[in-house]
Design a protein around this motif. Structure first.
Motif, PDB file in Angstrom:
ATOM      1  N   ASP A 132       0.762  -1.005   0.152  1.00 44.51           N
ATOM      2  CA  ASP A 132       0.105  -0.005  -0.081  1.00 44.51           C
ATOM      3  C   ASP A 132       0.836   1.287  -0.155  1.00 44.51           C
ATOM      4  O   ASP A 132       0.289   2.454  -0.012  1.00 44.51           O
ATOM      5  N   SER A 133       1.987   1.310  -0.050  1.00 38.56           N
ATOM      6  CA  SER A 133       2.988   2.117  -0.026  1.00 38.56           C
ATOM      7  C   SER A 133       2.735   3.376  -1.030  1.00 38.56           C
ATOM      8  O   SER A 133       3.001   4.485  -1.082  1.00 38.56           O
ATOM      9  N   SER A 134       2.393   2.634  -2.292  1.00 40.92           N
ATOM     10  CA  SER A 134       2.117   3.638  -3.515  1.00 40.92           C
ATOM     11  C   SER A 134       0.991   4.728  -3.267  1.00 40.92           C
ATOM     12  O   SER A 134       0.899   5.801  -3.423  1.00 40.92           O
ATOM     13  N   ILE A 135       0.086   3.894  -2.537  1.00 38.78           N
ATOM     14  CA  ILE A 135      -1.258   4.790  -2.393  1.00 38.78           C
ATOM     15  C   ILE A 135      -1.101   5.652  -0.898  1.00 38.78           C
ATOM     16  O   ILE A 135      -1.454   6.792  -1.292  1.00 38.78           O
ATOM     17  N   GLN A 136      -0.143   5.336  -0.053  1.00 41.27           N
ATOM     18  CA  GLN A 136       0.273   6.199   0.783  1.00 41.27           C
ATOM     19  C   GLN A 136       0.998   7.569   0.220  1.00 41.27           C
ATOM     20  O   GLN A 136       0.934   8.622   0.354  1.00 41.27           O
ATOM     21  N   THR A 137       1.853   7.214  -0.967  1.00 44.00           N
ATOM     22  CA  THR A 137       2.554   8.266  -1.485  1.00 44.00           C
ATOM     23  C   THR A 137       1.548   9.179  -2.404  1.00 44.00           C
ATOM     24  O   THR A 137       1.821  10.169  -2.233  1.00 44.00           O
ATOM     25  N   ALA A 138       0.716   8.565  -2.947  1.00 40.60           N
ATOM     26  CA  ALA A 138      -0.493   9.347  -3.692  1.00 40.60           C
ATOM     27  C   ALA A 138      -1.127  10.243  -2.762  1.00 40.60           C
ATOM     28  O   ALA A 138      -1.260  11.396  -2.882  1.00 40.60           O
ATOM     29  N   TYR A 139      -1.467   9.885  -1.680  1.00 39.19           N
ATOM     30  CA  TYR A 139      -2.127  10.588  -0.481  1.00 39.19           C
ATOM     31  C   TYR A 139      -1.418  11.614  -0.033  1.00 39.19           C
ATOM     32  O   TYR A 139      -1.620  12.954  -0.186  1.00 39.19           O
ATOM     33  N   ASN A 140      -0.056  11.303   0.190  1.00 39.73           N
ATOM     34  CA  ASN A 140       0.914  12.419   0.549  1.00 39.73           C
ATOM     35  C   ASN A 140       1.199  13.511  -0.349  1.00 39.73           C
ATOM     36  O   ASN A 140       1.271  14.726  -0.016  1.00 39.73           O
ATOM     37  N   ASN A 141       1.270  13.142  -1.596  1.00 35.91           N
ATOM     38  CA  ASN A 141       1.296  14.092  -2.648  1.00 35.91           C
ATOM     39  C   ASN A 141       0.182  14.627  -3.331  1.00 35.91           C
ATOM     40  O   ASN A 141       0.064  15.319  -4.304  1.00 35.91           O
ATOM     41  N   GLY A 199     -28.111   9.940  -8.581  1.00 35.77           N
ATOM     42  CA  GLY A 199     -27.360   9.583  -9.920  1.00 35.77           C
ATOM     43  C   GLY A 199     -27.147   8.074  -9.940  1.00 35.77           C
ATOM     44  O   GLY A 199     -28.025   7.258  -9.690  1.00 35.77           O
ATOM     45  N   SER A 200     -25.871   7.848 -10.269  1.00 38.93           N
ATOM     46  CA  SER A 200     -25.606   6.386 -10.552  1.00 38.93           C
ATOM     47  C   SER A 200     -25.558   5.839  -9.136  1.00 38.93           C
ATOM     48  O   SER A 200     -24.807   6.626  -7.951  1.00 38.93           O
ATOM     49  N   GLN A 201     -25.920   4.617  -8.792  1.00 37.12           N
ATOM     50  CA  GLN A 201     -26.067   3.884  -7.540  1.00 37.12           C
ATOM     51  C   GLN A 201     -24.544   3.483  -7.098  1.00 37.12           C
ATOM     52  O   GLN A 201     -23.952   2.758  -7.997  1.00 37.12           O
ATOM     53  N   HIS A 202     -23.855   3.607  -5.782  1.00 33.08           N
ATOM     54  CA  HIS A 202     -22.827   3.182  -5.468  1.00 33.08           C
ATOM     55  C   HIS A 202     -23.096   2.662  -4.267  1.00 33.08           C
ATOM     56  O   HIS A 202     -23.528   3.024  -3.301  1.00 33.08           O
ATOM     57  N   GLN A 203     -22.510   1.423  -3.913  1.00 32.05           N
ATOM     58  CA  GLN A 203     -22.102   0.601  -2.653  1.00 32.05           C
ATOM     59  C   GLN A 203     -20.858   1.338  -2.069  1.00 32.05           C
ATOM     60  O   GLN A 203     -19.930   1.482  -2.933  1.00 32.05           O
ATOM     61  N   LYS A 204     -20.841   1.666  -0.913  1.00 36.50           N
ATOM     62  CA  LYS A 204     -19.895   2.498  -0.187  1.00 36.50           C
ATOM     63  C   LYS A 204     -19.548   1.745   1.115  1.00 36.50           C
ATOM     64  O   LYS A 204     -20.329   1.473   1.973  1.00 36.50           O
ATOM     65  N   PHE A 205     -18.356   1.800   1.166  1.00 34.88           N
ATOM     66  CA  PHE A 205     -17.633   1.366   2.371  1.00 34.88           C
ATOM     67  C   PHE A 205     -16.189   1.845   2.545  1.00 34.88           C
ATOM     68  O   PHE A 205     -15.688   2.217   1.782  1.00 34.88           O
ATOM     69  N   ILE A 206     -15.765   1.529   4.020  1.00 33.98           N
ATOM     70  CA  ILE A 206     -14.342   2.241   3.904  1.00 33.98           C
ATOM     71  C   ILE A 206     -13.329   1.126   4.451  1.00 33.98           C
ATOM     72  O   ILE A 206     -13.812   0.291   5.018  1.00 33.98           O
ATOM     73  N   LEU A 207     -12.175   1.171   3.828  1.00 28.60           N
ATOM     74  CA  LEU A 207     -11.109   0.015   3.876  1.00 28.60           C
ATOM     75  C   LEU A 207     -10.099   0.682   4.756  1.00 28.60           C
ATOM     76  O   LEU A 207      -9.675   1.880   4.535  1.00 28.60           O
ATOM     77  N   LYS A 208      -9.368  -0.046   5.531  1.00 30.12           N
ATOM     78  CA  LYS A 208      -8.355   0.290   6.363  1.00 30.12           C
ATOM     79  C   LYS A 208      -6.975  -0.360   5.627  1.00 30.12           C
ATOM     80  O   LYS A 208      -7.046  -1.831   5.645  1.00 30.12           O
ATOM     81  N   GLU A 228      -8.665   8.749  -6.127  1.00 28.27           N
ATOM     82  CA  GLU A 228      -8.790  10.056  -5.908  1.00 28.27           C
ATOM     83  C   GLU A 228      -8.469  10.836  -4.425  1.00 28.27           C
ATOM     84  O   GLU A 228      -9.200  10.133  -3.706  1.00 28.27           O
ATOM     85  N   TRP A 229      -7.671  11.612  -4.449  1.00 27.33           N
ATOM     86  CA  TRP A 229      -7.257  12.247  -3.344  1.00 27.33           C
ATOM     87  C   TRP A 229      -8.275  12.807  -2.515  1.00 27.33           C
ATOM     88  O   TRP A 229      -9.218  13.717  -3.228  1.00 27.33           O
ATOM     89  N   ASN A 230      -8.344  12.628  -1.104  1.00 24.54           N
ATOM     90  CA  ASN A 230      -9.028  13.611  -0.377  1.00 24.54           C
ATOM     91  C   ASN A 230      -8.423  13.582   1.120  1.00 24.54           C
ATOM     92  O   ASN A 230      -7.710  12.663   1.252  1.00 24.54           O
ATOM     93  N   ALA A 231      -8.909  14.545   1.958  1.00 27.40           N
ATOM     94  CA  ALA A 231      -8.043  14.622   3.118  1.00 27.40           C
ATOM     95  C   ALA A 231      -8.422  13.669   4.093  1.00 27.40           C
ATOM     96  O   ALA A 231      -7.628  13.275   5.027  1.00 27.40           O
ATOM     97  N   LYS A 232      -9.477  12.686   4.050  1.00 32.72           N
ATOM     98  CA  LYS A 232      -9.794  11.626   5.034  1.00 32.72           C
ATOM     99  C   LYS A 232      -8.713  10.349   4.351  1.00 32.72           C
ATOM    100  O   LYS A 232      -9.158   9.218   4.777  1.00 32.72           O
ATOM    101  N   GLY A 233      -8.208  10.559   3.156  1.00 33.25           N
ATOM    102  CA  GLY A 233      -7.449   9.199   2.928  1.00 33.25           C
ATOM    103  C   GLY A 233      -7.469   9.015   1.359  1.00 33.25           C
ATOM    104  O   GLY A 233      -6.668   8.333   0.666  1.00 33.25           O
TER     105      GLY A 233
END
Length: 144
Positions: free
Chosen positions: A36-45, A68-77, A112-117
C-alpha cells in the motif's frame, strides 16, 4: 480514405487489447504495487486519477449512495493505517452481498485524493470502453 479506415481499425483493436489485458497506455498514470506504499505516496502528494491496486480490511459499511448512479460504499483500512472510501458503481457491476466489518477486500480502481485518505472508484468495467476496467474481490469472488 482506405488508409484512414485501416488506421481506425488498428487503433480500435489495440485499445481493445489494452482493455482486455490490463495494460496501461504509456502516458497513463498508474501505480500497481503489491503493498500500500504507493497509495500512501499518492495521498501524501495529493495525487488523483491514478490506477491503483491493493487490499484492506472493511471498517465501516455505509449506506448506498442512491443519487445519480448508485454506489455501494464502504471504508477500508490499509496495512499502512490509511483509510479509503470505496465507491462501487452497482448500476454497472454487482454489489458485494454480505459485506461486513472485518472482511478483507482487494481492489483495482482509480484513486482520487481527499483529506480523509482518498476514494477508490471505477471498480467496474466501462461499458463504453473509455476507461480501464476495475474490480473488487471479496471471499474469492470478483465483482466487475
Amino acid at each position: 480514405m482506405k488508409k484512414i479506415i485501416i488506421l481506425i481499425i488498428v487503433v480500435f483493436l489495440g485499445y481493445e487489447y489494452i482493455q482486455e489485458n490490463g495494460v496501461d497506455l504509456p502516458n497513463s498514470s498508474s501505480l500497481r504495487s503489491g503493498n500500500d506504499s504507493s497509495i500512501q505516496t499518492a495521498y501524501n502528494n495529493r495525487q488523483s486519477d491514478l490506477q491503483v491496486q491493493g487490499e484492506g480490511i472493511v471498517t465501516t459499511v455505509l449506506p448506498d449512495d442512491r443519487e445519480g448512479s448508485q454506489h455501494q460504499k464502504f471504508i477500508l483500512k490499509l496495512e499502512t493505517g490509511q483509510t479509503l472510501l470505496i465507491a462501487h458503481n452497482i448500476d454497472l457491476a454487482p454489489r458485494i452481498s454480505g459485506l461486513a466489518s472485518g472482511d478483507t477486500v482487494e481492489f483495482y480502481g482509480e484513486y482520487e485524493w481527499n483529506a480523509k485518505g482518498g476514494v477508490i472508484h471505477w471498480t467496474h468495467h466501462d461499458p463504453n470502453n473509455r476507461h480501464i476496467g476495475g474490480w473488487l474481490k471479496h471471499k474469492g469472488r470478483i465483482y466487475q
